[in-house]
Design a protein around this motif. Sequence first.
Motif, PDB file in Angstrom:
ATOM      1  N   ASN A 136       0.684  -1.190  -0.038  1.00 55.36           N
ATOM      2  CA  ASN A 136       0.068  -0.158  -0.039  1.00 55.36           C
ATOM      3  C   ASN A 136       0.791   1.204   0.116  1.00 55.36           C
ATOM      4  O   ASN A 136       1.865   1.299   0.723  1.00 55.36           O
ATOM      5  N   TYR A 320     -13.121  -2.091  -1.081  1.00 53.64           N
ATOM      6  CA  TYR A 320     -12.225  -3.088  -1.513  1.00 53.64           C
ATOM      7  C   TYR A 320     -12.739  -4.149  -2.452  1.00 53.64           C
ATOM      8  O   TYR A 320     -11.983  -4.503  -3.535  1.00 53.64           O
ATOM      9  N   ASP A 324     -12.020  -4.772  -6.375  1.00 53.62           N
ATOM     10  CA  ASP A 324     -11.219  -6.141  -7.139  1.00 53.62           C
ATOM     11  C   ASP A 324     -12.400  -6.711  -8.101  1.00 53.62           C
ATOM     12  O   ASP A 324     -11.745  -7.514  -9.037  1.00 53.62           O
TER      13      ASP A 324
HETATM   14  N1  ARG Z   1      -2.997  -4.348  -0.891  1.00 53.27           N
HETATM   15  C1  ARG Z   1      -3.589  -5.314  -0.360  1.00 53.27           C
HETATM   16  C2  ARG Z   1      -2.944  -5.442   1.096  1.00 53.27           C
HETATM   17  O1  ARG Z   1      -1.831  -4.918   1.448  1.00 53.27           O
HETATM   18  C3  ARG Z   1      -3.213  -6.598  -1.132  1.00 53.27           C
HETATM   19  C4  ARG Z   1      -4.034  -6.561  -2.282  1.00 53.27           C
HETATM   20  C5  ARG Z   1      -4.090  -7.849  -2.708  1.00 53.27           C
HETATM   21  N2  ARG Z   1      -4.554  -8.144  -4.234  1.00 53.27           N
HETATM   22  C6  ARG Z   1      -5.878  -7.937  -4.514  1.00 53.27           C
HETATM   23  N3  ARG Z   1      -6.476  -8.102  -5.771  1.00 53.27           N
HETATM   24  N4  ARG Z   1      -6.867  -7.537  -3.397  1.00 53.27           N
HETATM   25  O2  ARG Z   1      -3.480  -6.204   1.866  1.00 53.27           O
END
Ligand code: ARG
Length: 578
Positions: A136, A320, A324
């Motif tokens: 992130n 989220y 996705d």
């Molecule tokens: N950015 C997310 C985290 O740090 C993980 C993303 C994983 N990939 C996805 N397509 N949701 O938890």
Amino acid sequence: MKDSQSSTETFQMDYRQSLAEILATHTGIPSEELLQSIETPQDPKMGHLAFPCFRLAKELKKAPPVIAADIATKIIENRPLWMADAKATGPYVNCFFDRTVFADGVLNALLHAGENYGAGQQGAGQNVCMDYSSPNIAKPFHVGHLGSTIIGLSLDKIYRFLGYNVTAINYIGDWGTQFGKVITAYLKWGCKEDIETTGIDGLVALYVRFHEEADKDAALNDEARGWVVKLQGGDEEGLALWSWFVDISLRDFKRMYARLGINFDHYRGESYYNDKMDAAVELIRQKGLLQESDGAQIVDLEDYNMPACLILRSDGGTLYPTRDIAAAIDRFESFKFDKSLYITGQEQILHFAQFFKVLELMDFPWAKGLVHIPYGMFRFEGGKMSSRRGDVIKMEELLDEAVAKTRAIIEEKNPSLADKDTVAEQVGIGALMFNKLYTNRIKDTVFNWELMLNFDGETGPYVQYAHARACSVLEKGGYAEGGNFDPALLVEDEAFDVLRIIYDFPAKIEDAADKYEPFMIARQLVALAQAFNSFYHHHVVLVEDEALRQSRLVLVRAVQLQLKIGLGLLGISAPMAM
Ligand code: ARG
């Protein structure tokens, strides 16, 4: 002595296939079916390939041991060149390799293929998307992401090796409410030059400070929310700051990826899908799946024993899962994937199950190609990893520590080594990766420097050391490519053990791919390193006798190549000296 370039036609390396065909003539069952049931006995004294006769009992109306004895007799009457013996042990037909033919076959197969030994056509024409690492923005790249990064990299390498067309995507978390906070904090307390030099650390410090101050002054939260709304509305000032934060963070991430040898095909973070979100939500609505609940829009998943999947917040903001869903649709349109893999910690299992289900309910036939690949946590001796504000263990510090510790070990063990810094980097980082890849994915990984850096343990350095030893023997022995060998001189128990592990290697790679479990390769590597060390202790390679020396050197070359291939599939370097 045979010329290693021209003796492959005297036998076939595919002993399993050969056995399946022989069994087919004796049982009337198609060889493809029989192939599935041929096993490798745990104890090689029992046999090298085994065929269990249980399932024939019904059809033939005989007891399995009777059938096994019968088949063994028939096989032995007309046995192929590669088979030294076949006998029944209980319900099993056990076949034994002829060691000379076997050595010839395995070594020729490996030496001809070189670094492509085991590389398959299995994946030809198939597209695979892989979403891994995905840290992130403006938050530290912490150990929680280490698992995804390491397992993802390994699966990426394995799938490419097997001929799949892989698209590696870094789905960075570059959108969400945290940016309202960071912008607010930056405008109040930040300094451009400071952030330019401190990078993510500086951004994280702002984020942490925001939370501290907001505990005292709630108005800050309103301000942050205000920025989120502005960002969503395309506010220029906000977007400029956001995009600068993204650049700063990526600069830090990419430095780490370079050290780990990772190259993503695409950096497509959550924000990339912003303009695809409305269409995705509209599709869900058209399918009649969207429901209101407390002002929010959800997809009810009660029928599937899951909590509802949240699609839109009451203020209309996406979540989220929404992102996705839009991303999955876009990935299919862009890459026509047969499979789309997501590698994350196991705490996200429900999230993936939910949005996969929504896509399935939307009638996308490709939804069955979506696979979540979860993994267990890192546990530090004395407790689990903390991911609370401020006290996370950062990835870069971890890498630095691994390298520093390795540097100290090298200084002690091999002070005259050339280019110690490079080797320390390769071995230190390799140790960390190997440690994560040595167990079943879902198991927690215990973090213990001493264990993972033990050159005599079941570790990365142990395997790398065996590789370096092989390189040094080859150099001392003046090994030249394409050299002759006499397989009849490579039939000792220790040589045979080495060769059997190499013979099994390609199947282990395919297994690792099918089960998404790189540890199957890691285990095979340790087994090979152990077998090689045992050979090395029992037999002198650089003997006077020319034919014996050359033959043993060819065996050493085979080990070196196989170790290098295997380490490469785990994303780990194979230094020539250490
Ligand atoms: N950015 C997310 C985290 O740090 C993980 C993303 C994983 N990939 C996805 N397509 N949701 O938890």
